[in-house]
Scaffold this motif. Sequence first.
Motif, PDB file in Angstrom:
ATOM      1  N   GLN A 116       0.472  -1.579   0.337  1.00 25.34           N
ATOM      2  CA  GLN A 116       0.241  -0.010   0.061  1.00 25.34           C
ATOM      3  C   GLN A 116       0.937   1.207  -0.154  1.00 25.34           C
ATOM      4  O   GLN A 116       0.496   2.362  -0.727  1.00 25.34           O
ATOM      5  CB  GLN A 116      -1.081   0.187   1.730  1.00 25.34           C
ATOM      6  N   ALA A 117       1.866   1.388   0.779  1.00 23.83           N
ATOM      7  CA  ALA A 117       2.727   1.908   0.764  1.00 23.83           C
ATOM      8  C   ALA A 117       3.476   2.731  -0.639  1.00 23.83           C
ATOM      9  O   ALA A 117       3.925   4.398  -0.513  1.00 23.83           O
ATOM     10  CB  ALA A 117       3.874   2.073   1.772  1.00 23.83           C
ATOM     11  N   GLU A 118       3.530   1.615  -1.153  1.00 27.81           N
ATOM     12  CA  GLU A 118       4.478   1.948  -2.377  1.00 27.81           C
ATOM     13  C   GLU A 118       3.513   2.051  -3.741  1.00 27.81           C
ATOM     14  O   GLU A 118       3.928   2.931  -4.744  1.00 27.81           O
ATOM     15  CB  GLU A 118       4.977   0.657  -2.944  1.00 27.81           C
ATOM     16  N   PHE A 119       2.112   2.221  -3.323  1.00 35.42           N
ATOM     17  CA  PHE A 119       1.032   2.419  -4.142  1.00 35.42           C
ATOM     18  C   PHE A 119       0.705   3.939  -4.165  1.00 35.42           C
ATOM     19  O   PHE A 119       0.401   4.499  -4.946  1.00 35.42           O
ATOM     20  CB  PHE A 119      -0.616   1.446  -3.879  1.00 35.42           C
ATOM     21  N   GLU A 120       0.395   4.254  -2.787  1.00 31.16           N
ATOM     22  CA  GLU A 120       0.378   5.600  -2.003  1.00 31.16           C
ATOM     23  C   GLU A 120       1.308   6.536  -2.915  1.00 31.16           C
ATOM     24  O   GLU A 120       0.927   7.470  -2.853  1.00 31.16           O
ATOM     25  CB  GLU A 120       0.539   5.807  -1.029  1.00 31.16           C
ATOM     26  N   GLY A 121       2.842   5.842  -2.804  1.00 26.63           N
ATOM     27  CA  GLY A 121       3.628   6.666  -3.429  1.00 26.63           C
ATOM     28  C   GLY A 121       3.706   6.916  -5.267  1.00 26.63           C
ATOM     29  O   GLY A 121       3.612   8.136  -5.225  1.00 26.63           O
ATOM     30  N   CYS A 122       3.293   5.945  -5.753  1.00 24.94           N
ATOM     31  CA  CYS A 122       2.765   5.907  -6.877  1.00 24.94           C
ATOM     32  C   CYS A 122       1.912   7.540  -7.314  1.00 24.94           C
ATOM     33  O   CYS A 122       1.616   7.793  -8.201  1.00 24.94           O
ATOM     34  CB  CYS A 122       2.964   4.544  -8.067  1.00 24.94           C
ATOM     35  N   LEU A 123       0.720   7.072  -6.726  1.00 24.22           N
ATOM     36  CA  LEU A 123      -0.580   8.125  -6.646  1.00 24.22           C
ATOM     37  C   LEU A 123      -0.215   9.337  -6.542  1.00 24.22           C
ATOM     38  O   LEU A 123      -0.435  10.291  -7.262  1.00 24.22           O
ATOM     39  CB  LEU A 123      -1.855   7.787  -5.147  1.00 24.22           C
ATOM     40  N   ALA A 124       0.977   9.574  -5.334  1.00 23.95           N
ATOM     41  CA  ALA A 124       1.603  11.457  -5.048  1.00 23.95           C
ATOM     42  C   ALA A 124       2.028  11.480  -6.365  1.00 23.95           C
ATOM     43  O   ALA A 124       2.022  12.878  -7.464  1.00 23.95           O
ATOM     44  CB  ALA A 124       2.112  10.905  -4.221  1.00 23.95           C
ATOM     45  N   ALA A 125       3.269  10.366  -7.413  1.00 23.50           N
ATOM     46  CA  ALA A 125       3.525  11.015  -8.295  1.00 23.50           C
ATOM     47  C   ALA A 125       3.390  11.139  -9.528  1.00 23.50           C
ATOM     48  O   ALA A 125       3.815  12.081  -9.934  1.00 23.50           O
ATOM     49  CB  ALA A 125       4.957  10.322  -9.265  1.00 23.50           C
ATOM     50  N   TRP A 126       2.339  10.686  -9.932  1.00 25.11           N
ATOM     51  CA  TRP A 126       0.810  10.923 -11.295  1.00 25.11           C
ATOM     52  C   TRP A 126       0.315  11.965 -10.581  1.00 25.11           C
ATOM     53  O   TRP A 126      -0.280  12.888 -11.617  1.00 25.11           O
ATOM     54  CB  TRP A 126       0.126   9.047 -10.603  1.00 25.11           C
ATOM     55  N   GLN A 127      -0.060  11.812  -9.314  1.00 21.02           N
ATOM     56  CA  GLN A 127      -0.732  13.636  -9.379  1.00 21.02           C
ATOM     57  C   GLN A 127       0.209  14.640  -9.067  1.00 21.02           C
ATOM     58  O   GLN A 127      -0.074  15.609 -10.380  1.00 21.02           O
ATOM     59  CB  GLN A 127      -0.866  13.647  -7.845  1.00 21.02           C
ATOM     60  N   ARG A 128       1.038  14.559  -9.150  1.00 23.47           N
ATOM     61  CA  ARG A 128       1.695  15.620 -10.011  1.00 23.47           C
ATOM     62  C   ARG A 128       2.408  15.530 -11.418  1.00 23.47           C
ATOM     63  O   ARG A 128       2.378  16.986 -11.742  1.00 23.47           O
ATOM     64  CB  ARG A 128       3.732  15.589  -8.899  1.00 23.47           C
ATOM     65  N   GLN A 129       2.605  14.806 -11.581  1.00 20.91           N
ATOM     66  CA  GLN A 129       2.527  14.694 -13.202  1.00 20.91           C
ATOM     67  C   GLN A 129       1.612  14.226 -14.046  1.00 20.91           C
ATOM     68  O   GLN A 129       1.969  15.210 -15.448  1.00 20.91           O
ATOM     69  CB  GLN A 129       3.181  13.482 -13.767  1.00 20.91           C
ATOM     70  N   LEU A 130       0.599  14.616 -12.971  1.00 20.56           N
ATOM     71  CA  LEU A 130      -0.771  15.235 -14.536  1.00 20.56           C
ATOM     72  C   LEU A 130      -0.941  16.364 -14.668  1.00 20.56           C
ATOM     73  O   LEU A 130      -0.831  17.522 -13.612  1.00 20.56           O
ATOM     74  CB  LEU A 130      -1.712  14.194 -14.368  1.00 20.56           C
ATOM     75  N   ALA A 131      -1.640  17.017 -15.816  1.00 20.68           N
ATOM     76  CA  ALA A 131      -2.129  17.761 -16.003  1.00 20.68           C
ATOM     77  C   ALA A 131      -3.300  18.588 -14.840  1.00 20.68           C
ATOM     78  O   ALA A 131      -3.817  17.840 -14.794  1.00 20.68           O
ATOM     79  CB  ALA A 131      -1.618  18.697 -17.297  1.00 20.68           C
ATOM     80  N   PRO A 132      -3.622  19.768 -14.599  1.00 20.87           N
ATOM     81  CA  PRO A 132      -5.065  19.811 -14.151  1.00 20.87           C
ATOM     82  C   PRO A 132      -6.192  19.461 -15.204  1.00 20.87           C
ATOM     83  O   PRO A 132      -5.811  19.409 -16.526  1.00 20.87           O
ATOM     84  CB  PRO A 132      -4.492  20.943 -13.922  1.00 20.87           C
ATOM     85  N   GLY A 133      -6.860  18.826 -14.268  1.00 23.22           N
ATOM     86  CA  GLY A 133      -7.843  18.329 -15.276  1.00 23.22           C
ATOM     87  C   GLY A 133      -7.364  16.829 -15.861  1.00 23.22           C
ATOM     88  O   GLY A 133      -8.384  16.457 -16.490  1.00 23.22           O
ATOM     89  N   GLY A 134      -5.925  16.238 -15.807  1.00 24.41           N
ATOM     90  CA  GLY A 134      -5.778  15.218 -16.335  1.00 24.41           C
ATOM     91  C   GLY A 134      -6.519  13.996 -15.646  1.00 24.41           C
ATOM     92  O   GLY A 134      -6.626  14.028 -14.698  1.00 24.41           O
ATOM     93  N   ARG A 135      -6.510  12.895 -16.170  1.00 24.73           N
ATOM     94  CA  ARG A 135      -7.170  11.354 -15.553  1.00 24.73           C
ATOM     95  C   ARG A 135      -6.166  10.461 -15.217  1.00 24.73           C
ATOM     96  O   ARG A 135      -5.038  10.086 -16.173  1.00 24.73           O
ATOM     97  CB  ARG A 135      -8.208  10.245 -16.936  1.00 24.73           C
ATOM     98  N   LEU A 136      -6.705   9.503 -14.254  1.00 16.92           N
ATOM     99  CA  LEU A 136      -5.496   8.253 -13.721  1.00 16.92           C
ATOM    100  C   LEU A 136      -6.789   7.562 -14.134  1.00 16.92           C
ATOM    101  O   LEU A 136      -8.412   7.726 -13.544  1.00 16.92           O
ATOM    102  CB  LEU A 136      -4.825   8.139 -12.275  1.00 16.92           C
TER     103      LEU A 136
END
Length: 228
Positions: A116-136
């Motif tokens: 879970q910690a690894e996955f939450e780390g990925c979520l934080a990275a993707w939130q930063r890397q996505l443009a506003p309004g981008g989708r995961l």
Amino acid sequence: MRWVDYWNAANPIFVSSRHLAVHYRRLADDIRTLLPAPPGRVLDFGCGEALDAPRVAAGCARLYLYDAAASVRSRLAARTRGVANIAVLTPAEVAALPQGALDLVIANSVAQYMTQAEFEGCLAAWQRQLAPGGRLVVADVLPPEDRAATDAVALLRFAAREGFFVAAVIGLARTLFSNYPKLRRTLGLARYSDAQMQEMLRSAGFIPERIANLGHNPARMAFAAVRA
């Protein structure tokens, strides 16, 4: 042994070349329905062999492919070398994608192989890397009630539709005597309820909703989440 070691080596997950081909064809079909318009910058994180990546890339401004297994990345690079808008990224390169560099991130059949910690780390990275309004899109998430038998039934139904049923039966028997069942017991697979996954996505700065799963197994879950 780690899960990445398993995927780096030859393994019995795909029971035949037909299974391999139709698995990635189906995933490509599903991913194409999620692509942004106009064509955007897409990261397929944990993409596996991505045999139909050129067809996905035709609907992207740029398609980034990443898999944790070095052997998979090597095959991907060789297979997509002639496609100008595909880039196969190393772990350092995917981590270095700048803020706002992406419009869509696909993470299919990824969460179960991480803590879970690894996955939450990925979520934080993707939130930063996505443009506003981008989708995961997080797909093929194992619910708490998931069992190997459920996965086997889904595979056999898919095999019957796609013409590799006999190979699937033989392949499932072969898998029983491989190291995969032992790895499932020792390394484990992460499972999340609908509520748990949506709460993690909200905590990471996304607005989530449940969607139909990608691929052949409807018993597993998928979520589309907009960067808040």
